[in-house]
Each structure stands twice: as structure tokens, then as C-alpha cells.
Design a protein around this motif. Structure first.
Motif, mmCIF file in Angstrom:
data_model
loop_
_atom_site.group_PDB
_atom_site.id
_atom_site.type_symbol
_atom_site.label_atom_id
_atom_site.label_comp_id
_atom_site.label_asym_id
_atom_site.label_seq_id
_atom_site.Cartn_x
_atom_site.Cartn_y
_atom_site.Cartn_z
ATOM 1 N N LYS A 1 -5.411 -4.114 -7.142
ATOM 2 C CA LYS A 1 -5.281 -3.981 -5.692
ATOM 3 C C LYS A 1 -4.567 -2.690 -5.297
ATOM 4 O O LYS A 1 -4.911 -2.051 -4.301
ATOM 5 C CB LYS A 1 -4.520 -5.183 -5.130
ATOM 6 C CG LYS A 1 -4.506 -5.252 -3.608
ATOM 7 C CD LYS A 1 -3.947 -6.584 -3.126
ATOM 8 C CE LYS A 1 -4.025 -6.685 -1.618
ATOM 9 N NZ LYS A 1 -3.520 -7.984 -1.109
ATOM 10 N N TYR A 2 -3.553 -2.307 -6.100
ATOM 11 C CA TYR A 2 -2.772 -1.094 -5.826
ATOM 12 C C TYR A 2 -2.746 -0.232 -7.089
ATOM 13 O O TYR A 2 -1.761 -0.219 -7.842
ATOM 14 C CB TYR A 2 -1.344 -1.462 -5.420
ATOM 15 C CG TYR A 2 -1.240 -2.507 -4.338
ATOM 16 C CD1 TYR A 2 -1.513 -2.201 -3.004
ATOM 17 C CD2 TYR A 2 -0.863 -3.818 -4.646
ATOM 18 C CE1 TYR A 2 -1.415 -3.163 -2.005
ATOM 19 C CE2 TYR A 2 -0.760 -4.781 -3.661
ATOM 20 C CZ TYR A 2 -1.044 -4.457 -2.342
ATOM 21 O OH TYR A 2 -0.947 -5.412 -1.357
ATOM 22 N N LYS B 1 -2.396 -4.267 -10.099
ATOM 23 C CA LYS B 1 -2.875 -2.901 -10.349
ATOM 24 C C LYS B 1 -4.307 -2.710 -9.867
ATOM 25 O O LYS B 1 -4.699 -1.605 -9.503
ATOM 26 C CB LYS B 1 -2.775 -2.577 -11.846
ATOM 27 C CG LYS B 1 -1.357 -2.371 -12.334
ATOM 28 C CD LYS B 1 -0.736 -1.068 -11.830
ATOM 29 C CE LYS B 1 -1.207 0.125 -12.618
ATOM 30 N NZ LYS B 1 -0.474 1.365 -12.263
ATOM 31 N N TYR C 1 0.816 -1.227 0.000
ATOM 32 C CA TYR C 1 0.000 0.000 0.000
ATOM 33 C C TYR C 1 0.846 1.271 0.000
ATOM 34 O O TYR C 1 0.432 2.298 -0.550
ATOM 35 C CB TYR C 1 -0.947 0.005 1.205
ATOM 36 C CG TYR C 1 -1.943 -1.115 1.165
ATOM 37 C CD1 TYR C 1 -3.071 -1.050 0.342
ATOM 38 C CD2 TYR C 1 -1.744 -2.264 1.932
ATOM 39 C CE1 TYR C 1 -3.978 -2.089 0.286
ATOM 40 C CE2 TYR C 1 -2.657 -3.313 1.881
ATOM 41 C CZ TYR C 1 -3.770 -3.231 1.051
ATOM 42 O OH TYR C 1 -4.657 -4.274 0.996
ATOM 43 N N ILE D 1 0.409 2.092 -8.049
ATOM 44 C CA ILE D 1 1.766 1.558 -8.131
ATOM 45 C C ILE D 1 2.272 1.565 -9.576
ATOM 46 O O ILE D 1 1.536 1.244 -10.518
ATOM 47 C CB ILE D 1 1.827 0.137 -7.526
ATOM 48 C CG1 ILE D 1 3.251 -0.208 -7.090
ATOM 49 C CG2 ILE D 1 1.310 -0.916 -8.499
ATOM 50 C CD1 ILE D 1 3.339 -1.436 -6.200
#
Length: 249
Positions: free
Chosen positions: A126-127, A124, A41, A130
Motif C-alpha cells: 500500500k505504501y 509495503k 501516505y 515507507i
């Protein structure tokens, strides 16, 4: 800065037959250690390193450690992740079997494009913030190219860097995969190639692979996000290419 021997890995080891390239397991990928991928995260970007042909698990890990160490030397402080796949195909070390073993390696590398693309989509999702950079050595360039094809025009990759790449010299051509590169990469696709790479020269001259972009550079009209740099590593090994890298990203 010390090297981290517990480099996080995405793995598809055992998913494909080393003699034929046939799919053995219909899973997307395995993650080691799983908890690392559950806590990204606060991570702004990652680099994924994809090794080449003739690497078993320990050989692949050695390449990941080389990548991590060199990038840290260049001031890159984000996580380096390894992508480990079945590249140690049967008989590649024997001249009588090298064509078949090379062909099987290419088949497996192409199939792994789907696996790595699925990981990129998942990570991507999930985050979303990033950034993802990809580094490919030798056959690892085929995994990257196939990954971009499998992303279905989703621009999920910040940049890709290939070293001693075995993919064909027209791969960045507008008529070939250039449009895919433009649509799936946000920043740049950089090819570090060398006319002094004797392994690629041998593979090309023996007809094992088409003229590789890592040996001759790109041919034809390339897309705007493609760039190339001619370098002179000591040999084809990833360690030699890592040494010539002067800056990153």
C-alpha cells in the motif's frame, strides 16, 4: 514531547492458546485504530516495537509507550507502532511450570512471525516508499527472526534492533539465519546484549532456553549486516534497555 496513549497497534491477541500455543484464529492480524493505517501516505518511516514474554494487553501497551517516549527523546519523530501478541502464557510465573510456559511462548512467538510478515507485505504494497524498522525485546526477538524467515527473501525491513534477546547465540551465523538476515534487511541488524542480564543468565543456566544472543552475544561467523553492542542495563526490563540507547536509528 508528550506521549501518545493511543499508540497504534497491530494485534494478534486471542489468536493462540496460552496453555498450548495452538492456533485458535486463522486471521492475519487486527489493527487499532484502523484509520491510522489508512493514512500513511505522507509518512516516510515507522518503527514497530515487539514486546517480550509475560505481557498482557496493558503490559504490552506500557512497553510501546516506553519505546515511543525514548525514541522521541532521541529525536525520532516518526510513528511508533506496537505489535501485541499472546505472550502471557499460563504458569510462566511458577517455577514448576516455567519450562512449559517458556516453550509455549516460543511456539507462539514463532507463529507470530507469519502474522507480522503478512502485515509488512500488506503495508509495503500500500505504501511502497515507507521504511520499516523493528525493535524487539526479549522474546520479541524471536518474533522478528521468524518474521524475517516468513518474508521469503523480500527485503522489506530497513533495520532491526534487539534488546535482551532470547534467540540462540548462533542466530546471526552464516550457517543458521545469517543469509535470511542479509536478504530481508536493507541496512542493519543490531543486537544490544548484556553479560549482566540476570534473567537471560537464569533462563540459560536452568536450561529453559539455549544460550541467548542477548546474553553472550553472537557466536560463529556473522553476516555483514549484523552488529552488536555490549551494554549494562539495570536489569532485564525493557525500560532499562531503553535507557542505555544513546541514538536511534
Amino acid at each position: 514531547m508528550k506521549q501518545n496513549k493511543r499508540i497504534p497497534r497491530i494485534s494478534t491477541r486471542g489468536f493462540y492458546d496460552l496453555s498450548t500455543g495452538k492456533t485458535k484464529k486463522n486471521r492475519s492480524y487486527d489493527l487499532y485504530p484502523k484509520k491510522f493505517f489508512d493514512n500513511l501516505y505522507d509518512v516516510s518511516e515507522i518503527t514497530i516495537m515487539i514486546h517480550g514474554l509475560r505481557n498482557n494487553k496493558s503490559g504490552a501497551l506500557a512497553k510501546f509507550m516506553i519505546a515511543q517516549y525514548r525514541l522521541q527523546q532521541l529525536g525520532y519523530l516518526h510513528p511508533v507502532i506496537g505489535f501485541s501478541y499472546d505472550s502471557n502464557t499460563r504458569g510462566v510465573q511458577y517455577k514448576s511450570h516455567e519450562q512449559h510456559a517458556t516453550d509455549v511462548g516460543i511456539i507462539i512467538a514463532k507463529k507470530n512471525g507469519k502474522n507480522l510478515a503478512e502485515f509488512l507485505v500488506d503495508i509495503k504494497r500500500k505504501y511502497p516508499m515507507i521504511k520499516i524498522r523493528l525493535i524487539g525485546h526479549s522474546l520479541g526477538s524471536q518474533v522478528i527472526l521468524s518474521t524475517l524467515q516468513n518474508l521469503k527473501n523480500k527485503q522489506l525491513v530497513e533495520a532491526a534492533y534487539i534488546f535482551g534477546a532470547s534467540i540462540p547465540s548462533d542466530s546471526a551465523n552464516l550457517r543458521k539465519y545469517g543469509t535470511i538476515i542479509q536478504k530481508t534487511i536493507h541496512q542493519k541488524f543490531v543486537n544490544y546484549y548484556s553479560k549482566f542480564d540476570n534473567v537471560l543468565k537464569y533462563a540459560f543456566e536452568q536450561g529453559l532456553i539455549p544460550e541467548p544472543i542477548g546474553y553472550s552475544g553472537a557466536i560463529g561467523k556473522t553476516v555483514a549486516k549484523y552488529a552488536q553492542k555490549h551494554v549494562r542495563p539495570d536489569n532485564h526490563r525493557f525500560a532499562s534497555y531503553a535507557k542505555i540507547l544513546k541514538s536511534y536509528p
